[in-house]
Each structure stands twice: as structure tokens, then as C-alpha cells.
Design an enzyme around this catalytic site. Structure first.
Site, PDB file in Angstrom:
ATOM      1  N   ASP A 247       6.954   4.189   3.374  1.00 52.54           N
ATOM      2  CA  ASP A 247       7.199   5.379   4.081  1.00 52.54           C
ATOM      3  C   ASP A 247       8.824   5.481   4.318  1.00 52.54           C
ATOM      4  O   ASP A 247       9.484   6.043   3.497  1.00 52.54           O
ATOM      5  CB  ASP A 247       6.293   5.210   5.321  1.00 52.54           C
ATOM      6  CG  ASP A 247       6.402   6.514   6.287  1.00 52.54           C
ATOM      7  OD1 ASP A 247       6.960   7.429   5.702  1.00 52.54           O
ATOM      8  OD2 ASP A 247       5.894   6.422   7.536  1.00 52.54           O
TER       9      ASP A 247
ATOM     10  N   ASP B 114       0.823  -1.199   0.001  1.00 56.05           N
ATOM     11  CA  ASP B 114      -0.036  -0.027  -0.155  1.00 56.05           C
ATOM     12  C   ASP B 114       1.044   1.203   0.033  1.00 56.05           C
ATOM     13  O   ASP B 114       0.624   2.371  -0.852  1.00 56.05           O
ATOM     14  CB  ASP B 114      -0.853   0.057   1.087  1.00 56.05           C
ATOM     15  CG  ASP B 114      -0.330  -0.001   2.656  1.00 56.05           C
ATOM     16  OD1 ASP B 114       1.016  -0.513   2.517  1.00 56.05           O
ATOM     17  OD2 ASP B 114      -0.884  -0.071   3.522  1.00 56.05           O
TER      18      ASP B 114
ATOM     19  N   ASP C  41      -5.290   2.406   7.210  1.00 65.83           N
ATOM     20  CA  ASP C  41      -6.148   2.722   8.350  1.00 65.83           C
ATOM     21  C   ASP C  41      -5.491   3.773   9.214  1.00 65.83           C
ATOM     22  O   ASP C  41      -4.278   4.177   9.139  1.00 65.83           O
ATOM     23  CB  ASP C  41      -5.957   1.529   9.279  1.00 65.83           C
ATOM     24  CG  ASP C  41      -4.771   1.121   9.854  1.00 65.83           C
ATOM     25  OD1 ASP C  41      -3.605   1.233   9.353  1.00 65.83           O
ATOM     26  OD2 ASP C  41      -4.750   1.148  10.979  1.00 65.83           O
TER      27      ASP C  41
ATOM     28  N   LYS D 128       6.490   7.783  -0.216  1.00 65.09           N
ATOM     29  CA  LYS D 128       6.946   8.940   0.378  1.00 65.09           C
ATOM     30  C   LYS D 128       8.122   9.252   0.386  1.00 65.09           C
ATOM     31  O   LYS D 128       9.115   8.818   1.108  1.00 65.09           O
ATOM     32  CB  LYS D 128       6.686   9.089   1.817  1.00 65.09           C
ATOM     33  CG  LYS D 128       4.848   8.853   2.075  1.00 65.09           C
ATOM     34  CD  LYS D 128       4.685   9.070   3.714  1.00 65.09           C
ATOM     35  CE  LYS D 128       3.232   8.967   4.244  1.00 65.09           C
ATOM     36  NZ  LYS D 128       3.125   8.862   5.512  1.00 65.09           N
TER      37      LYS D 128
HETATM   38  P1  5GP Z   1       7.626   1.956   6.625  1.00 62.72           P
HETATM   39  O1  5GP Z   1       7.678   3.175   7.450  1.00 62.72           O
HETATM   40  O2  5GP Z   1       8.276   0.588   7.391  1.00 62.72           O
HETATM   41  O3  5GP Z   1       7.989   2.100   5.267  1.00 62.72           O
HETATM   42  O4  5GP Z   1       6.082   1.733   6.769  1.00 62.72           O
HETATM   43  C1  5GP Z   1       5.166   0.962   7.536  1.00 62.72           C
HETATM   44  C2  5GP Z   1       3.967   0.833   7.569  1.00 62.72           C
HETATM   45  O5  5GP Z   1       3.545   2.025   8.088  1.00 62.72           O
HETATM   46  C3  5GP Z   1       3.254   0.813   6.159  1.00 62.72           C
HETATM   47  O6  5GP Z   1       3.188  -0.564   5.376  1.00 62.72           O
HETATM   48  C4  5GP Z   1       1.698   1.314   6.377  1.00 62.72           C
HETATM   49  O7  5GP Z   1       1.048   0.275   7.303  1.00 62.72           O
HETATM   50  C5  5GP Z   1       2.287   2.400   7.762  1.00 62.72           C
HETATM   51  N1  5GP Z   1       2.200   3.837   7.207  1.00 62.72           N
HETATM   52  C6  5GP Z   1       3.141   4.490   6.927  1.00 62.72           C
HETATM   53  N2  5GP Z   1       2.846   5.563   6.598  1.00 62.72           N
HETATM   54  C7  5GP Z   1       1.491   5.528   6.497  1.00 62.72           C
HETATM   55  C8  5GP Z   1       0.467   6.630   6.317  1.00 62.72           C
HETATM   56  O8  5GP Z   1       0.630   7.836   5.752  1.00 62.72           O
HETATM   57  N3  5GP Z   1      -0.932   6.287   6.535  1.00 62.72           N
HETATM   58  C9  5GP Z   1      -1.045   4.972   6.980  1.00 62.72           C
HETATM   59  N4  5GP Z   1      -2.657   4.503   7.150  1.00 62.72           N
HETATM   60  N5  5GP Z   1      -0.186   3.930   7.163  1.00 62.72           N
HETATM   61  C10 5GP Z   1       1.134   4.316   7.063  1.00 62.72           C
HETATM   62 MG    MG Z   2       1.684  -2.133   3.911  1.00 57.67          MG
HETATM   63 MG    MG Z   3      -1.632   0.791   9.968  1.00 57.69          MG
END
Ligand code: 5GP
Ligand code: MG
Ligand code: MG
Length: 184
Positions: A106, A103, A163, A134
Site C-alpha cells: 500500500d 499480500d 482482513d 496500490k
Molecule cells: P503498507 O502501507 O505498509 O504498504 O501496508 C501495510 C499493511 O497494511 C499491509 O501489509 C496490509 O496488511 C495492510 N493493508 C494495506 N492496504 C490494505 C487493504 O486494502 N486491505 C487490507 N485488508 N489490508 C491492507
Molecule cells: Mg502484508
Molecule cells: Mg490487516
């Protein structure tokens, strides 16, 4: 349009029609890149469930599909950072062309962990297809990120699988959190 989820207000950011159009283009790209191969699409639950469904309707090469879950110490509205384990990886990925469907990327911490786990299975290739990225938040370059729906600013988004406190995954469009200017 605005939605209220618990204590926070979100405003519409990406309409479903726009997501659909972009997804169609990603599908076209995948159909070209994976022609005459039988890739395995691995959706990362829960966030990718709607994107995976819409994306797979645009993929016309013969493909296998599966879903996994990455369990981590829960954060509230930011990435939790600490990742524990991968649940549900039940396909033999040795020699396969793997496409991980996410999805959102980040910080990239979740994805880096997942890539390490999947690489141990010795697939022929690994690519990431993420609806959202991002770039300002990404902590290090992940060369496997080959398909990106939209690059978005470093803001918290919800809807279309994503979510806030477990809520809002069913929203058809994607919304972003707008901080109240009167908040201190
Ligand atoms: P990471 O920082 O490891 O790339 O992201 C981990 C997880 O954080 C993503 O898979 C997602 O579930 C959640 N996440 C990161 N940014 C967002 C955001 O803007 N909105 C939502 N709902 N979840 C996010
Ligand atoms: Mg995810
Ligand atoms: Mg989440």
C-alpha cells in the site's frame, strides 16, 4: 456478489479463478528467473498465507520457505504506519536469493522496514512478490518489487488472506469496500 463484515459492505472485485491464473503466470516467471538457484521464499503473515500456498504450488525450482510476522501498532482499516519489529526470521539469509511474498503493498512503509532488516543479513539478492499493489498509494519507489499480481486502485480490499478488523481472511475471492453514497 456482496459480503457484509461487521459494519461494512464489500463487493466482489477479483475472483479466485483470476487470482489462480495470475499466480500461475508469476510461478512461470519465477521458475525462469530462479532456474538452477535455491531461493528462500519468505511469506509475510498473516495476509500472505493463501497467496503463498497457491504460489508455491506453481514454483518448481528447489526452494526453501519460511514465514515471518511484522508486528506494528494496529490500525483499523488503513495501514498503521508505525512498525516495530520482525518476528520469526530463523533462516541464515547470508548469500541467499530471497523472495519476500506479500499480500499487498500500500504505502510501502511495511516493506521498506522489512527490506532494511533483511538487507542487514547480506543476502545475494532480494525480490518482492506481491499479489496486490496500490501504485497511487506507494510513497516512494521500491526497486525490489519485481513480481506483482495485480495493480489495484486506492481502495480497501478484503479476502484471500486480507482482513477487515481481523475478519474475512478466509474469503475465497477478493472484495473491495464500497462506501454507501447516503453516508455523510
Ligand atoms: P503498507 O502501507 O505498509 O504498504 O501496508 C501495510 C499493511 O497494511 C499491509 O501489509 C496490509 O496488511 C495492510 N493493508 C494495506 N492496504 C490494505 C487493504 O486494502 N486491505 C487490507 N485488508 N489490508 C491492507
Ligand atoms: Mg502484508
Ligand atoms: Mg490487516
Amino acid at each position: 456478489m456482496k459480503v457484509q463484515i461487521e459494519d461494512k459492505e464489500f463487493s466482489c472485485f477479483l475472483e479466485y479463478e483470476k487470482i489462480k491464473k495470475r499466480t500461475r503466470l508469476l510461478g512461470i516467471q519465477l521458475n525462469v528467473d530462479y532456474e538452477n538457484r535455491v531461493p528462500v521464499f519468505i511469506g509475510v503473515l498473516n495476509g500472505s498465507f493463501l497467496f503463498m500456498a497457491d504460489l508455491m504450488k506453481e514454483v518448481h525450482v528447489t526452494a526453501e520457505m519460511s514465514f515471518i510476522k511484522v508486528s506494528s501498532y494496529m490500525g483499523q482499516d488503513t495501514s498503521s504506519g508505525v512498525v516495530k519489529s520482525v518476528i520469526g526470521l530463523d533462516i541464515d539469509l547470508k548469500g541467499r536469493d530471497v523472495i519476500i511474498v506479500e499480500d499487498i503493498v500500500d504505502t510501502g512503509i511495511t516493506l521498506s522496514f522489512l527490506l532494511d532488516v533483511i538487507k542487514k543479513h547480506e543476502p545475494a539478492s532480494i525480490a518482492i512478490c506481491t499479489l496486490l499493489l496500490k501504485p497511487q498509494s506507494l510513497q516512494h519507489e521500491i526497486e525490489e518489487i519485481a513480481y506483482v499480481g495485480f495493480e489495484i486502485p486506492n481502495e480497501f480490499v478484503v479476502g484471500y488472506g486480507l482482513d477487515y478488523k481481523g475478519l474475512g481472511r478466509n474469503l475465497r475471492d477478493i472484495y473491495r469496500f464500497v462506501p454507501d453514497p447516503t453516508d455523510t
